[in-house]
Design an enzyme around this catalytic site. Structure first.
Site, PDB file in Angstrom:
ATOM      1  N   GLY A 199      -9.323   7.579   1.767  1.00  0.00           N
ATOM      2  CA  GLY A 199      -8.209   8.155   0.897  1.00  0.00           C
ATOM      3  C   GLY A 199      -8.222   8.382  -0.398  1.00  0.00           C
ATOM      4  N   ASP A 255     -16.515  -0.976   9.163  1.00  0.00           N
ATOM      5  CA  ASP A 255     -16.225  -0.995  10.555  1.00  0.00           C
ATOM      6  C   ASP A 255     -17.257  -0.111  11.234  1.00  0.00           C
ATOM      7  OD1 ASP A 255     -15.094   1.409   9.746  1.00  0.00           O
ATOM      8  OD2 ASP A 255     -13.217   1.353  10.891  1.00  0.00           O
ATOM      9  N   ASP A 281      -8.511  -3.768   6.970  1.00  0.00           N
ATOM     10  CA  ASP A 281      -7.815  -2.682   6.975  1.00  0.00           C
ATOM     11  C   ASP A 281      -7.113  -2.759   8.620  1.00  0.00           C
ATOM     12  OD1 ASP A 281      -5.929  -0.732   6.023  1.00  0.00           O
ATOM     13  OD2 ASP A 281      -7.325   0.789   6.222  1.00  0.00           O
ATOM     14  N   ALA A 318      -6.620   5.803  10.884  1.00  0.00           N
ATOM     15  CA  ALA A 318      -5.503   5.064  10.558  1.00  0.00           C
ATOM     16  C   ALA A 318      -5.726   3.599  10.928  1.00  0.00           C
ATOM     17  CB  ALA A 318      -4.621   5.539  11.793  1.00  0.00           C
ATOM     18  N   GLY A 319      -6.421   3.228   9.751  1.00  0.00           N
ATOM     19  CA  GLY A 319      -6.744   1.805   9.846  1.00  0.00           C
ATOM     20  C   GLY A 319      -7.891   1.474  10.674  1.00  0.00           C
ATOM     21  N   ALA A 352      -3.072   7.849   6.604  1.00  0.00           N
ATOM     22  CA  ALA A 352      -2.114   7.561   7.707  1.00  0.00           C
ATOM     23  C   ALA A 352      -0.697   7.232   7.172  1.00  0.00           C
ATOM     24  CB  ALA A 352      -2.632   6.466   8.700  1.00  0.00           C
ATOM     25  N   GLU A 378       0.803  -1.146  -0.072  1.00  0.00           N
ATOM     26  CA  GLU A 378      -0.012   0.199   0.134  1.00  0.00           C
ATOM     27  C   GLU A 378       0.907   1.274   0.060  1.00  0.00           C
ATOM     28  OE1 GLU A 378      -2.938   0.226   3.247  1.00  0.00           O
ATOM     29  OE2 GLU A 378      -3.904   1.772   2.106  1.00  0.00           O
TER      30      GLU A 378
HETATM   31 ZN   LIG Z   1      -4.832   2.939   2.926  1.00  0.00          ZN
END
Ligand SMILES: [Zn+2]
Length: 381
Positions: free
Chosen positions: A221, A249, A274, A309-310, A141, A130
């Site tokens: 993103g 999520d 992720d 961030a994930g 992130a 990634e």
């Molecule tokens: Zn990403």
């Protein structure tokens, strides 16, 4: 030989009450109703297990995951990879593509080389780069200081370091040389994915025409969908060749949008986690590659609060939320958690559905669609 009888099987064609038989790590029979007699000379004595009407789905395929249980794939260290894979296996992920965020050139080579060992051991099915060729304005992130322009030589070195295990690369198609790198990836047997991008729709379509086949965590993103400029979201939803990843999520994408995406691209949605190291852990401070991440209430953000961030979910949770929160039919949610990502990765001849000849990877669901038992390669974990 083991037969699971009285199961509610989630097959690609729909939900069927029946049985599934496994032997030598493979699915050797599937059927409706009561189990058919085992045939074939030399078959070992059969064990029949009554799963009492429980739902059985194919093992989950997570094509985008960074970590879990306090550990991360980023370092490439085998011990850590084992901890992450073991944690997610407990939540039903039987096939994993380990994701590396943007790192230094040497850091990525080391990470890829280490993860190639993990792939040789069967812990993971491949590696997803990634980055590092991502748009600074949509870096999320990823460390903006480490982003760089597409470098075909560096990519070739990473593919070599991966010894055939680099399966996917996410890049921003608007960067100079990105479309050439998409072509290199296709030639090397690596799935090209579009993500962390500020590209207009036309530019993204060019990448798809060059062979890119995945949109990395759709909506997150990337430039948002606008009705006069569909951007990456419009281009990906409009292209029947493209698989769209969703981080379901409840933080990255709201349930209404999950429903919209399934309606627009039903057979092309891949649920991903992720997940980063905090998955399966409590709130606190964690790392995502070189970045410091704070987790509060299960929500992971950069320490300075500028980006999510994930996630901290598992595939079991992504699947459960798809059914219970977004109201996606069981078989569609199951396909998004298994067969669609398997297909996108070119692994659907081996995994992704409860079909004869495929690996005996399956999940028995319990109360509230929780994971009751997980089988990988024909063995209960
Ligand atoms: Zn990403």
């Amino acid at each position: 030989m083991l037969t699971l009888a009285n199961a509610r099987l989630v097959l690609p064609s729909g939900v069927v009450d029946g049985w599934v038989r496994v032997q030598g790590g493979r699915i050797v029979g599937v059927g409706a109703g009561a189990p058919a007699g085992a045939d074939g000379a030399g078959a070992r004595p059969e064990v029949v297990e009554n799963v009492r009407g429980r739902v059985v789905v194919p093992g989950f395929v997570d094509m985008h995951v960074h970590g879990g249980a306090g550990a991360s794939y980023q370092s490439g260290r085998l011990e850590e990879a084992r901890r992450v894979a073991e944690f997610h296996l407990g939540a039903g992920t039987t096939t994993t593509v380990a994701s590396l965020v943007t790192g230094t050139p040497q850091g990525l080579v080391d990470g890829v080389a280490g993860l190639a060992d993990a792939a040789d051991e069967g812990l993971i099915a491949g590696i997803h780069l990634e980055g590092p060729y991502l748009a600074g304005s949509r870096c999320g992130a990823h460390d903006p200081a480490l982003l760089r322009e597409p470098d075909r030589d560096e990519f070739a070195r990473l593919v070599e370091a991966g010894r055939g295990h680099v399966r996917m690369i996410t890049l921003a198609p608007e960067l100079p040389g990105a479309v050439d790198l998409v072509r290199d990836a296709v030639r090397a047997g690596v799935v090209a994915a579009v993500g962390h991008t500020d590209a207009a729709g036309a530019c993204v379509r060019e990448a798809f025409d060059a062979g890119a086949r995945v949109a990395t965590h759709l909506f997150n993103g990337m430039r948002p969908l606008h009705h006069r400029e569909g951007g990456p979201v419009g281009a990906a939803l409009g292209d029947a060749r493209v698989t769209v990843e969703l981080i379901n999520d409840g933080v990255h994408v709201e349930p209404e949008v999950v429903r919209l995406v399934f309606a627009a691209a039903g057979g092309r949605v891949a649920l991903i986690t992720d997940a980063m190291g905090a998955a399966g852990m409590g709130d606190g401070s964690y790392r995502l590659g070189p970045m410091s991440v704070t987790v509060s209430g299960g929500r992971a953000t950069l320490e300075d609060g500028t980006s999510i961030a994930g996630s901290t979910i598992t595939m079991a949770e992504a699947f459960r939320r798809a059914v219970e929160v977004a109201g996606i039919p069981l078989e569609d949610a199951s396909r998004a958690a298994s067969l669609v990502p398997a297909r996108a990765l070119g692994l659907d001849h081996e995994v992704g559905s409860l079909d004869v000849g495929k690996r005996a990877d399956l999940v028995v669901l319990g109360e509230g669609r929780s994971v009751a038992r997980v089988m990988k390669d024909g063995r209960w974990r």
